[in-house]
Write an enzyme that holds these catalytic residues in place. Structure first.
Site, PDB file in Angstrom:
ATOM      1  N   SER A 195      -0.277   5.865  30.023  1.00  0.00           N
ATOM      2  CA  SER A 195      -0.150   6.830  31.104  1.00  0.00           C
ATOM      3  C   SER A 195      -1.048   6.520  32.298  1.00  0.00           C
ATOM      4  CB  SER A 195      -0.462   8.232  30.579  1.00  0.00           C
ATOM      5  OG  SER A 195      -1.801   8.323  30.097  1.00  0.00           O
ATOM      6  N   SER A 220      -2.775   4.181  26.393  1.00  0.00           N
ATOM      7  CA  SER A 220      -2.681   4.441  27.836  1.00  0.00           C
ATOM      8  C   SER A 220      -3.620   3.635  28.711  1.00  0.00           C
ATOM      9  CB  SER A 220      -2.866   5.935  28.110  1.00  0.00           C
ATOM     10  OG  SER A 220      -1.726   6.650  27.684  1.00  0.00           O
ATOM     11  N   LYS A 278      -8.655   8.193  37.061  1.00  0.00           N
ATOM     12  CA  LYS A 278      -7.378   8.781  36.652  1.00  0.00           C
ATOM     13  C   LYS A 278      -7.385  10.279  36.932  1.00  0.00           C
ATOM     14  CE  LYS A 278      -4.362   8.791  32.528  1.00  0.00           C
ATOM     15  NZ  LYS A 278      -4.280   8.336  31.101  1.00  0.00           N
TER      16      LYS A 278
END
Length: 449
Positions: A157, A181, A79
């Protein structure tokens, strides 16, 4: 090799010589580069040359029986929230594009590399990790797995992390979870996502959203894949996962908050999974969890995320607020109005919440609840602010309950093939991570039949 390989099947293929790390990396890079795929929106940065070099190094080490672990050479995505040495950490934003490259890997990244995993690239995400939907106006929004021709949100996210795994652009994804997330995008894409007990994986080297609630976890195709990655991230031995018998499992279904306002598809699929577990001998008790009623009032002024993100962003947003996603900026700025007394009250209230919830859940093996109250909404519908806000709150609500009680949780896909993705979350108090994995491993192949 399977079209949807697991870490275990990849280890077997590598060990038997049926594939190589270089072949795995090449296949992932080809999928990322496919103009008909989601690679351009899934990844913010791909360092193909470094990934190929790392893969070839792992192949050479395996040839001389010196590979650092059985997983050496398997491609994994990172990420964009994490530092990778020599790269700029943008956190899905344009505001950090001119930042200096990181001087060292984040500990989570370093641990994956030490085990021999190959970093394939940096995945897209909600800007600064501040949404459960996964929309990014700067780098585009990757389409989730459900009805791709229509275009549904990937969840956030850790949006790119989930899509990278479900599309075979990586064989695991490193994500973060502040209010869901890892688990939300896993649920929206039909894969597995794990939120560990926060203290088990160091947060250093990751752009923070909320230092109180942030945790670092994996997204992958199976429970065992997540258990392997979690052990590496926590610097613990990777040991065989022993599923717990379904017969005799004590599962609590919280009637408080978690079952409110469910979409019909979520409610029906969740209840079907519970019925299957009950037929298998699980002991399911529907209970009140009044502690969950305390969570929403604690967020009236924005809660920990607003207060702590504002502290980190206040100078950057003053200088570059015009290039932030307005929806993200507005949530951050809610922290400006919180006083020191507000924050101290919040810390005190959470300490009480954690203690009371931990005591209430102690008699049970786990909570079982829908991961999200909704199914993946259409990307096109997210242009309307009211629709976006409603969907975002429904996506985050149940997962946030677990972060607020300092728990751990995993999202399992429970829909059948051809149905809209729905996740079932197993969760428990902090420190119960191994038990959650053992329960989930038993359920994984059982509840979708």
């Amino acid at each position: 090799m399977s079209d949807t390989p697991t870490l275990a099947s990849l280890v077997a293929d590598l060990d038997a010589g049926r594939t190589t790390a270089r072949a795995l990396v090449d296949a992932c890079l080809a999928k990322i580069a496919d103009p008909q795929g989601e690679g351009m929106r899934t990844f913010i940065h791909v360092d193909a040359e470094a990934a190929i070099e790392a893969a070839e190094a792992m192949d050479r080490l395996r040839e001389v029986r010196a590979a650092p672990s059985p997983f050496a050479g398997i491609p994994i995505s990172i990420k964009d929230l994490f530092d990778i040495e020599g790269q700029v950490t943008r956190a899905g934003s344009r505001a950090l594009e001119d930042s200096a490259p990181a001087v060292a890997d984040a500990p989570a990244v370093a641990r994956l590399r030490r085990a021999g995993f190959v970093v394939i690239g940096r995945t897209n995400m909600t800007e600064f990790a501040y949404s459960g939907i996964g929309i990014n106006p700067h780098y585009g929004t990757p389409k989730g797995a459900w009805q791709r021709g229509v275009g549904h949100v990937p969840g956030g996210s850790s949006s790119g992390a989930a899509v990278s795994v479900v599309d075979g652009m990586a064989h695991g994804g490193l994500g973060t979870d502040t209010g869901g997330s890892c688990r939300i995008p896993a649920a929206y894409n039909g894969i597995v996502g794990f939120k560990p007990t926060q203290r088990r994986v160091p947060l250093d080297g990751a752009v923070p959203l909320s230092s109180t609630l942030d945790s670092i976890g994996p997204l992958a195709r199976t429970v065992n894949c997540c258990a392997v990655l979690d052990a590496v991230l926590a610097n613990e031995p990777v040991t065989p996962l022993q599923p717990r018998p379904i017969r005799g499992m004590r599962l609590a279904v919280p009637n408080t908050v978690a079952l409110d306002d469910l979409e019909d598809a979520v409610a029906k699929t969740f209840e079907r999974a519970l019925e299957k577990l009950a037929r298998g001998g699980a002991l399911i008790e529907r209970i009140a969890v009044p502690e969950f009623l305390d969570v929403a009032p604690m967020s009236v002024k924005g809660g920990f995320a607003a207060a702590e993100s504002y502290a980190w962003h206040r100078y950057l947003i003053a200088a570059k607020g015009d290039i932030y996603d307005p929806r993200v900026a507005s949530r951050i700025m809610r922290g400006e109005s919180q006083s020191a007394a507000d924050y101290i009250d919040l810390v005190k209230a959470r300490k009480s919440l954690v203690a009371r919830a931990t005591a209430r859940l102690a008699p049970y093996d786990a909570l079982a609840l829908p991961t999200t109250a909704n199914t993946p909404p259409r990307i096109a519908d997210m242009n309307d602010d009211k629709t976006f806000t409603t969907a975002n709150l429904l996506s985050l609500r149940n997962c946030t309950l677990i972060n607020m009680i300092d728990g751990c949780g995993i999202s399992l896909p429970v829909h059948r093939e051809g149905e809209v993705p729905v996740g079932l979350m197993l969760a428990a108090a902090g420190g119960s991570d191994r038990r959650i994995f053992e329960l989930a491993a038993a359920m994984e192949g059982f509840i979708r039949v």
